[in-house]
Scaffold this active site. Structure first.
Site, PDB file in Angstrom:
ATOM      1  N   HIS A  22       0.907  -1.194  -0.045  1.00  9.37           N
ATOM      2  CA  HIS A  22      -0.263   0.032   0.102  1.00  9.37           C
ATOM      3  C   HIS A  22       0.800   1.439  -0.041  1.00  9.37           C
ATOM      4  O   HIS A  22       0.441   2.271  -0.467  1.00  9.37           O
ATOM      5  CB  HIS A  22      -0.799  -0.061   1.231  1.00  9.37           C
ATOM      6  CG  HIS A  22      -2.014  -0.868   1.238  1.00  9.37           C
ATOM      7  ND1 HIS A  22      -3.361  -0.707   1.001  1.00  9.37           N
ATOM      8  CD2 HIS A  22      -1.851  -2.388   1.125  1.00  9.37           C
ATOM      9  CE1 HIS A  22      -3.953  -1.890   0.670  1.00  9.37           C
ATOM     10  NE2 HIS A  22      -3.168  -3.063   1.183  1.00  9.37           N
ATOM     11  N   ASP A 122      -5.027   6.084   2.178  1.00  3.68           N
ATOM     12  CA  ASP A 122      -5.335   4.861   1.822  1.00  3.68           C
ATOM     13  C   ASP A 122      -6.744   4.560   1.842  1.00  3.68           C
ATOM     14  O   ASP A 122      -7.303   4.650   3.153  1.00  3.68           O
ATOM     15  CB  ASP A 122      -4.650   3.634   2.461  1.00  3.68           C
ATOM     16  CG  ASP A 122      -4.688   2.113   1.753  1.00  3.68           C
ATOM     17  OD1 ASP A 122      -3.756   1.956   1.290  1.00  3.68           O
ATOM     18  OD2 ASP A 122      -5.805   1.651   2.030  1.00  3.68           O
ATOM     19  N   GLN A 323      13.295  -6.130  -5.848  1.00  2.00           N
ATOM     20  CA  GLN A 323      12.298  -6.923  -6.879  1.00  2.00           C
ATOM     21  C   GLN A 323      12.217  -6.084  -8.109  1.00  2.00           C
ATOM     22  O   GLN A 323      11.978  -6.735  -9.255  1.00  2.00           O
ATOM     23  CB  GLN A 323      10.934  -6.965  -6.095  1.00  2.00           C
ATOM     24  CG  GLN A 323       9.932  -7.585  -7.088  1.00  2.00           C
ATOM     25  CD  GLN A 323       8.634  -7.906  -6.653  1.00  2.00           C
ATOM     26  OE1 GLN A 323       8.805  -8.881  -5.595  1.00  2.00           O
ATOM     27  NE2 GLN A 323       7.610  -7.443  -7.133  1.00  2.00           N
ATOM     28  N   ASN A 342       0.570  -4.732  -7.155  1.00  2.00           N
ATOM     29  CA  ASN A 342       1.945  -3.937  -7.481  1.00  2.00           C
ATOM     30  C   ASN A 342       2.883  -4.888  -8.208  1.00  2.00           C
ATOM     31  O   ASN A 342       3.536  -4.640  -9.167  1.00  2.00           O
ATOM     32  CB  ASN A 342       2.640  -3.400  -6.276  1.00  2.00           C
ATOM     33  CG  ASN A 342       1.579  -2.430  -5.385  1.00  2.00           C
ATOM     34  OD1 ASN A 342       1.127  -1.556  -5.775  1.00  2.00           O
ATOM     35  ND2 ASN A 342       1.177  -3.124  -4.285  1.00  2.00           N
ATOM     36  N   GLU A 346       4.369  -4.808 -11.775  1.00  2.16           N
ATOM     37  CA  GLU A 346       5.984  -4.814 -12.071  1.00  2.16           C
ATOM     38  C   GLU A 346       6.326  -5.750 -13.009  1.00  2.16           C
ATOM     39  O   GLU A 346       7.168  -5.603 -13.968  1.00  2.16           O
ATOM     40  CB  GLU A 346       6.551  -4.831 -10.526  1.00  2.16           C
ATOM     41  CG  GLU A 346       6.219  -3.406  -9.899  1.00  2.16           C
ATOM     42  CD  GLU A 346       6.645  -3.704  -8.356  1.00  2.16           C
ATOM     43  OE1 GLU A 346       7.264  -4.806  -7.925  1.00  2.16           O
ATOM     44  OE2 GLU A 346       6.387  -2.772  -7.692  1.00  2.16           O
ATOM     45  N   ALA A 361      -6.741 -12.133  -0.206  1.00  2.00           N
ATOM     46  CA  ALA A 361      -7.205 -10.759  -0.509  1.00  2.00           C
ATOM     47  C   ALA A 361      -7.669 -10.602  -2.099  1.00  2.00           C
ATOM     48  O   ALA A 361      -8.267 -11.446  -2.409  1.00  2.00           O
ATOM     49  CB  ALA A 361      -6.042  -9.913  -0.029  1.00  2.00           C
TER      50      ALA A 361
HETATM   51  P1  AWU Z   1       2.412  -6.404  -3.732  1.00  2.00           P
HETATM   52  O1  AWU Z   1       1.377  -6.193  -4.439  1.00  2.00           O
HETATM   53  O2  AWU Z   1       3.194  -7.627  -3.952  1.00  2.00           O
HETATM   54  O3  AWU Z   1       1.586  -6.475  -2.148  1.00  2.00           O
HETATM   55  P2  AWU Z   1       1.671  -7.434  -1.168  1.00  2.00           P
HETATM   56  O4  AWU Z   1       3.177  -7.155  -0.239  1.00  2.00           O
HETATM   57  O5  AWU Z   1       1.439  -8.712  -1.513  1.00  2.00           O
HETATM   58  O6  AWU Z   1       0.601  -6.817  -0.132  1.00  2.00           O
HETATM   59  C1  AWU Z   1      -1.897  -5.023  -1.913  1.00  2.00           C
HETATM   60  O7  AWU Z   1      -0.789  -5.252  -1.074  1.00  2.00           O
HETATM   61  C2  AWU Z   1      -1.972  -6.351  -2.636  1.00  2.00           C
HETATM   62  O8  AWU Z   1      -2.787  -6.229  -3.635  1.00  2.00           O
HETATM   63  C3  AWU Z   1      -2.649  -7.449  -1.574  1.00  2.00           C
HETATM   64  O9  AWU Z   1      -3.070  -8.443  -1.974  1.00  2.00           O
HETATM   65  C4  AWU Z   1      -1.593  -7.685  -0.535  1.00  2.00           C
HETATM   66  C5  AWU Z   1      -0.701  -6.496  -0.020  1.00  2.00           C
HETATM   67  N1  AWU Z   1       8.975  -5.735  -2.848  1.00  2.00           N
HETATM   68  C6  AWU Z   1      10.111  -5.748  -2.799  1.00  2.00           C
HETATM   69  O10 AWU Z   1      10.669  -4.853  -3.196  1.00  2.00           O
HETATM   70  N2  AWU Z   1      11.104  -6.585  -2.352  1.00  2.00           N
HETATM   71  C7  AWU Z   1      10.690  -7.838  -1.836  1.00  2.00           C
HETATM   72  O11 AWU Z   1      11.129  -8.695  -1.412  1.00  2.00           O
HETATM   73  C8  AWU Z   1       9.155  -7.867  -1.673  1.00  2.00           C
HETATM   74  C9  AWU Z   1       8.387  -7.035  -2.088  1.00  2.00           C
HETATM   75  C10 AWU Z   1       7.900  -4.811  -3.239  1.00  2.00           C
HETATM   76  C11 AWU Z   1       7.178  -5.231  -4.543  1.00  2.00           C
HETATM   77  C12 AWU Z   1       5.954  -4.417  -4.640  1.00  2.00           C
HETATM   78  C13 AWU Z   1       5.655  -4.447  -3.070  1.00  2.00           C
HETATM   79  C14 AWU Z   1       4.673  -5.473  -2.893  1.00  2.00           C
HETATM   80  C15 AWU Z   1      -1.766  -3.885  -2.813  1.00  2.00           C
HETATM   81  O12 AWU Z   1      -1.090  -8.714  -0.771  1.00  2.00           O
HETATM   82  O13 AWU Z   1       8.282  -4.706  -5.685  1.00  2.00           O
HETATM   83  O14 AWU Z   1       6.100  -3.215  -4.979  1.00  2.00           O
HETATM   84  O15 AWU Z   1       6.822  -4.802  -2.548  1.00  2.00           O
HETATM   85  O16 AWU Z   1       3.491  -5.345  -3.459  1.00  2.00           O
END
Ligand code: AWU
Length: 442
Positions: A22, A122, A323, A342, A346, A361
């Site tokens: 978020h 949010d 990532q 996200n 990406e 979710a």
């Molecule tokens: P991601 O969309 O994967 O979201 P979640 O972490 O799964 O969390 C909502 O956010 C989702 O749509 C929901 O379902 C819920 C929540 N990242 C990184 O840079 N390194 C890592 O090791 C892991 C993640 C970044 C990634 C992205 C974000 C995660 C909106 O699941 O690049 O930008 O963290 O976003």
């Protein structure tokens, strides 16, 4: 606080919800607004401040922080300020804790020489900012890091007269969050018109009345500064050097399930087995087990001996990975993903083929859109506790980099559409301009 004094810029207050999925897209939105001349104060609590570093260093003159201590809450473990350390069941406890910032924000606002004219927060998880904005006499725009089909499906269910079948029945907090979103003065979505037109129209016609909606996605991750979401657990140079050593383009599978999911021991074994059998080169990000819950045995534990068996062919990163940089590397061809919105965007923007394992979710709605409706991804598994069949999964992983599957061609077409939307005159670019005009007009 003082640098915004006496300036003619529109000033807004951004209130992030502290979960990476978020917070990061809201930072990307803030970046776009700052580029367009908006002055921003972002609320932060001390442990979340480093997540803002890239944004603050890119806009030292137009973005400031309002740093407040994280309020204590009986259900939030001491010292925890971000959902990354907690299971999803803590979402509303974090919301209630942050709601206690109402009065300190009020005091800050009234002492500010040039206070904000709107709050962007949010949409679902900062419901307390609606009464706050009303009290301050300013507007509250909701930001939702999801696409319109998800909202349409959820809101349809919430408002249905489905009796006991209604999955949201009795969930007072979800109903409140829905009411808050509907009561806000506008909705900003990380989606694009070409992907979501029908659902956007449906949201406007069915749920929102006169409120404007801005479809501003895909919000592009900031270029230049690294450390998106925090420091990588493995130095980024090491990860990039490993990818550089992979000579074939699109030959590596990236495996990562976002910031909220830790696999069970048995899932870890099945996935490790699949990666082993597949013979593919891979990067696997293994999230640390969460706090605040009893950790099941072997949760998030890489099976003994696995890394030795795959040495040279696979890289395991425990904790946080860079990532966006990984996905953007020429060597990466496919992405086994939980389908967080996200992460899905990406992967798509980087031109990887998404292998979908929706877990919780909005993941299921995202997979429906990407797999069933648009045909740009392949569903490989489904469910938070599901254990994939490692033989089948190995086959899909191997095929995902070697084949000329039609989903890859479709995904490349969608990528172009999405990138076009972000260019000058593209629908999302224009929507951002319109949002800024709207903020400026008040
Ligand atoms: P991601 O969309 O994967 O979201 P979640 O972490 O799964 O969390 C909502 O956010 C989702 O749509 C929901 O379902 C819920 C929540 N990242 C990184 O840079 N390194 C890592 O090791 C892991 C993640 C970044 C990634 C992205 C974000 C995660 C909106 O699941 O690049 O930008 O963290 O976003």
């Amino acid at each position: 606080m003082t640098s915004f004094t006496n300036k003619k810029k529109t000033h807004i207050l951004v209130i992030p919800y502290p979960a990476q999925g978020h917070m990061l897209p809201l930072m990307d939105l803030s970046n776009q607004l700052a580029i367009r001349g908006v002055a921003i104060t972002i609320l932060a609590t001390p442990k979340n401040l480093p997540i803002l570093d890239p944004l603050l260093s890119s806009h030292p003159h137009s973005i400031e922080t309002l740093l407040l201590p994280f309020p204590q809450h009986p259900s939030v473990p001491a010292g925890v300020e971000n959902m990354q350390e907690l299971p999803i069941s803590f979402l509303l406890h974090i919301l209630s804790a942050l709601a206690k910032l109402h009065d300190p924000i009020l005091a800050w606002f009234h002492s500010h020489p040039s206070p904000p004219t709107a709050i962007i927060s949010d949409s679902f998880l900062s419901t307390w900012t609606c009464p706050l904005a009303r009290r301050l006499g300013i507007r509250r725009l909701g930001f939702a890091p999801v696409h319109a089909s998800t909202l349409s499906a959820w809101w349809g269910e919430i408002e249905s007269n489905n009796g006991d079948q209604n999955i949201f029945k009795g969930h007072k907090d979800i109903l409140e969050s829905h009411a808050a979103t509907k009561a806000s003065d506008g909705l900003i979505l990380n989606t694009l018109e070409d992907l979501d037109r029908g659902s956007l129209d449906h949201l406007k016609a069915t749920f929102l009345g006169q409120q404007p909606i801005w479809a501003v996605g895909p919000l592009l991750p900031m270029v230049g500064p690294t450390k998106r979401g925090g420091d990588s657990s493995m130095p980024e140079e090491v990860v990039m050097a490993w990818l550089d050593s992979c000579h074939m383009d699109k030959s590596v599978v990236y495996v990562g399930f976002g910031s909220q999911v830790t696999l069970t021991g048995i899932q870890m074994e099945a996935l490790a087995d699949a990666l082993d059998r597949s013979r593919v080169r891979f990067i696997w990000v293994v999230k640390d087990p969460m706090r605040g819950v009893q950790v099941a045995s072997n949760q998030g534990v890489v099976p003994l001996g696995f890394e030795d068996r795959v040495a040279g062919r696979g890289l395991v990163i425990r904790g946080w990975a860079p990532q966006v940089a990984i996905l953007g590397h020429r060597a990466v061809g496919s992405y086994l993903s939980h389908c967080g919105w996200n992460s899905a965007l990406e992967g798509l923007l980087a031109g990887t083929l998404l292998l979908a394992w929706p877990m919780q979710a909005d993941h299921f709605e995202n997979a429906k859109l990407l797999v069933d409706k648009l045909g740009v991804a392949i569903r490989v598994c489904e469910g938070l506790d599901t254990v994939p069949d490692s033989v089948n999964l190995a086959k899909v992983l191997a095929e995902s980099i070697s084949s000329t599957r039609h989903e890859r061609a479709q995904a490349m077409e969608l990528r172009k559409v999405a990138l076009d939307a972000t260019k000058p005159c593209g629908s999302s670019y224009v929507a951002l301009d319109e949002l800024v005009n709207d903020l400026d007009d008040r």
